[in-house]
Design a protein around this motif. Structure first.
Motif, PDB file in Angstrom:
ATOM      1  N   LEU A  45      46.172  20.241  64.920  1.00 18.80           N
ATOM      2  CA  LEU A  45      44.721  20.034  64.988  1.00 18.80           C
ATOM      3  C   LEU A  45      43.928  21.074  64.204  1.00 18.80           C
ATOM      4  O   LEU A  45      42.769  20.835  63.878  1.00 18.80           O
ATOM      5  N   HIS A  46      44.533  22.196  63.877  1.00 14.85           N
ATOM      6  CA  HIS A  46      43.787  23.250  63.161  1.00 14.85           C
ATOM      7  C   HIS A  46      43.378  22.816  61.757  1.00 14.85           C
ATOM      8  O   HIS A  46      42.436  23.355  61.207  1.00 14.85           O
ATOM      9  N   ASP A  47      44.058  21.848  61.177  1.00 17.20           N
ATOM     10  CA  ASP A  47      43.733  21.376  59.826  1.00 17.20           C
ATOM     11  C   ASP A  47      42.923  20.084  59.830  1.00 17.20           C
ATOM     12  O   ASP A  47      42.644  19.544  58.777  1.00 17.20           O
ATOM     13  N   LEU A  48      42.576  19.586  60.993  1.00 13.86           N
ATOM     14  CA  LEU A  48      41.934  18.285  61.108  1.00 13.86           C
ATOM     15  C   LEU A  48      40.688  18.365  61.972  1.00 13.86           C
ATOM     16  O   LEU A  48      40.500  19.305  62.726  1.00 13.86           O
ATOM     17  N   GLU A  49      39.881  17.338  61.896  1.00 21.59           N
ATOM     18  CA  GLU A  49      38.755  17.193  62.810  1.00 21.59           C
ATOM     19  C   GLU A  49      39.334  16.722  64.139  1.00 21.59           C
ATOM     20  O   GLU A  49      39.849  15.600  64.240  1.00 21.59           O
TER      21      GLU A  49
END
Length: 129
Positions: free
Chosen positions: A102-106
């Protein structure tokens, strides 16, 4: 290239991060039970560990992982190649796990989708740095 976490082992300065990732994985496994969905399974290491705690479906979008992931499958563990936000994930789950994705995504659409596939009383577990 696709085992980013494992590649950290090549760099001694990342030893603490590797140890932290191992502790995060152990904590996720400790907290999960029942029918589990592992979103963004990657190498399948977490899904394999989770399969000792329940039935696990791992979903991974990248097709490059699947020759390896198919060899990990057993009675407790199956993998789906697809998009978590758009595809069928095989029913409802007691636990939905997001580990280091989730750190790279909305995150909002992923959490909304997780709520749709959770059984009543189910939980979402998020692990990451």
């Amino acid at each position: 290239m696709w085992l980013v976490g494992s590649r950290l082992a090549l760099f001694p300065l990342h030893r603490e991060e590797i140890q932290l990732r191992i502790r995060v994985m152990e904590e996720i496994v400790r907290r999960a039970k029942g029918k589990i969905l592992d979103v963004g399974s990657g190498s399948g290491l977490l899904a394999l560990a989770l399969s000792e705690k329940g039935t696990v479906i791992g979903i991974e979008k990248a097709p490059d992982f699947f020759p390896f992931l198919r060899r990990l499958e057993n009675e407790q563990l199956k993998f789906i190649q697809g998009d978590f936000l758009r595809g069928d994930v095989g029913g409802s789950f007691d636990v939905v796990v997001f580990s280091y994705i989730l750190h790279d995504l909305e995150p909002e659409p992923f959490l909304r989708r997780a709520a749709e596939v959770l059984s009543p009383g189910g939980k979402v577990i998020i692990g990451g740095l």
